[in-house]
Each structure stands twice: as structure tokens, then as C-alpha cells.
Design an enzyme around this catalytic site. Structure first.
Site: not given
Length: 223
Positions: A43, A134, A138, A162, A201
């Protein structure tokens, strides 16, 4: 609105992401620490390119609103998510040497390549559409996990990242930007980009669970 169309088009893959074993194990506290370490390193690579895409797209835009929002997104990323990731690296003893010795996994390489292609083929609007899943996915995962949390402190800290107001506020701004750049002429193209990012994802979780690398599979090796 574009975001309504995009969310409907990708509901199946987003639901699969939320049910993915990586997410379920993270919530339950059973995700192996080495798997989480591997995810963080991959990541890290992704977020570096994610930030660059914001700036590159801003460089190519002549719309002040698009430029300002993309620049703000890049800065928020540096000050927020990337900074938090460094605290995770410190807690898990992930060193710069270990990062340098860990190649970018095939899925991460393909995902970031898709984002650059989105900018090249559809301009700043394509980059906005490619980057959006993204942010948005999230935030939805963080919200979904917030109720029960995780018994492992570092996994809980990941969830909190998040579900925090500064992150969700940034995500809301990106939703507005996507609706702003979408037009009747480019909506189909942007939806295709958004759907591919959503697919990547989902693959990213599996990449982490598999500790994916560039090794040949038995079926592809020459006998």
C-alpha cells in the site's frame, strides 16, 4: 449523478471487498501480522503513485476548481494517510531497507498502471474517476467496521483512519469533484475507469492475503 451511477455499477465488487477474508480477518483480529505488514508495504507503493497522480492531473488541468481540489487531495494524503502509515511502519519495525527489498506486487503494478492510463486517455477527469474508488470504498469499509472494531490495536487504528472525520470529509470532496468533471460526453468512459479501479481494489485484498509476488506458477513453468 455520476457517483450514483458508479456506485450502482460496482455494488457487487464493493460488497465482495467488504466480505473479503482480509477484511473479515482484520476485524476479527485473526489476520496474520506478516500479512498486514505485507499489505502495508504494498500500500505504501500504491499511495506514492496515488499522490503523484493527483499532482500530474492537476498539472494537466486548466480548471481552477479541479486544480485546487487535486492539489488539496495530494496534500491531505501526505499529511494524513501516508503519515499514519509511517506510524504503522514504526510499530511493526518495517524498515526502509525492507521496503526497498520488497518488489511491487503484480496487482499493485497493474492497478497503478491503470491509473496512469486513465489520466493519459481521459485527462484529469479520467484520473479523478480512477482515484475515487480508493477514497470511497475505504470510507465505506471504515464505517462498516467501526461498530464492532477489532481486538488488535493496530488493526483498530487502521479502521479508525478511514472512519475519521478528516478522511470522510476529503472523500466527500472527491465525490463532488467526480460529479463536477463528469459530462454526458465522458460519463461512459469514466464509468469504465471507475469500474476497473473498483475491480483492482478487490484484487488488492487478495494480493495481500496471498503475499503475491512475481514467481511463475507451476502451470506457467517450462517442464
Amino acid at each position: 449523478m455520476f457517483t450514483d451511477l458508479a456506485h450502482t455499477a460496482t455494488q457487487a465488487s464493493w460488497d465482495a471487498s467488504k466480505r473479503h477474508p482480509f477484511i473479515q480477518q482484520l476485524q476479527a483480529g485473526t489476520l496474520p501480522r506478516e500479512t498486514f505488514r505485507y499489505y502495508l508495504i504494498q500500500d505504501h507503493y500504491y499511495l506514492q503513485e496515488f499522490g503523484k497522480l493527483h499532482d500530474l492531473a492537476a498539472d494537466q488541468s486548466d480548471d481552477p476548481r479541479v486544480i485546487d481540489q487535486l492539489r488539496a487531495g495530494a496534500e491531505h494524503l501526505r499529511q494524513g494517510e501516508i503519515a499514519v502509515r509511517q506510524t504503522f511502519f514504526d510499530r511493526l519495525d518495517i524498515t526502509p531497507e525492507e521496503v526497498a527489498q520488497t518488489p511491487v506486487a503484480p496487482t499493485g503494478y497493474a492497478y497503478t498502471s491503470h491509473l496512469y492510463r486513465s489520466l493519459m486517455t481521459a485527462g484529469p477527469a479520467g484520473a479523478v474517476a480512477g482515484l475515487l474508488p480508493c477514497y470511497w470504498l475505504y470510507a465505506e469499509i471504515g464505517q462498516a467496521l467501526a461498530g464492532t472494531g477489532s481486538p488488535v490495536p493496530i488493526y483498530q487504528a487502521w479502521i479508525d483512519t478511514y472512519n475519521a472525520a478528516d478522511y470522510t470529509d476529503s472523500m466527500t470532496e472527491q465525490l463532488a469533484l467526480a460529479n463536477y468533471v463528469a459530462t454526458p460526453d465522458n460519463t461512459d468512459q469514466l464509468l469504465a475507469i471507475f469500474e476497473k479501479s473498483s475491480w483492482y481494489e478487490l484484487q488488492f485484498w487478495q494480493m495481500a492475503l496471498d503475499h503475491e509476488d512475481w514467481s511463475l506458477t507451476p502451470a506457467t513453468r517450462r517442464s
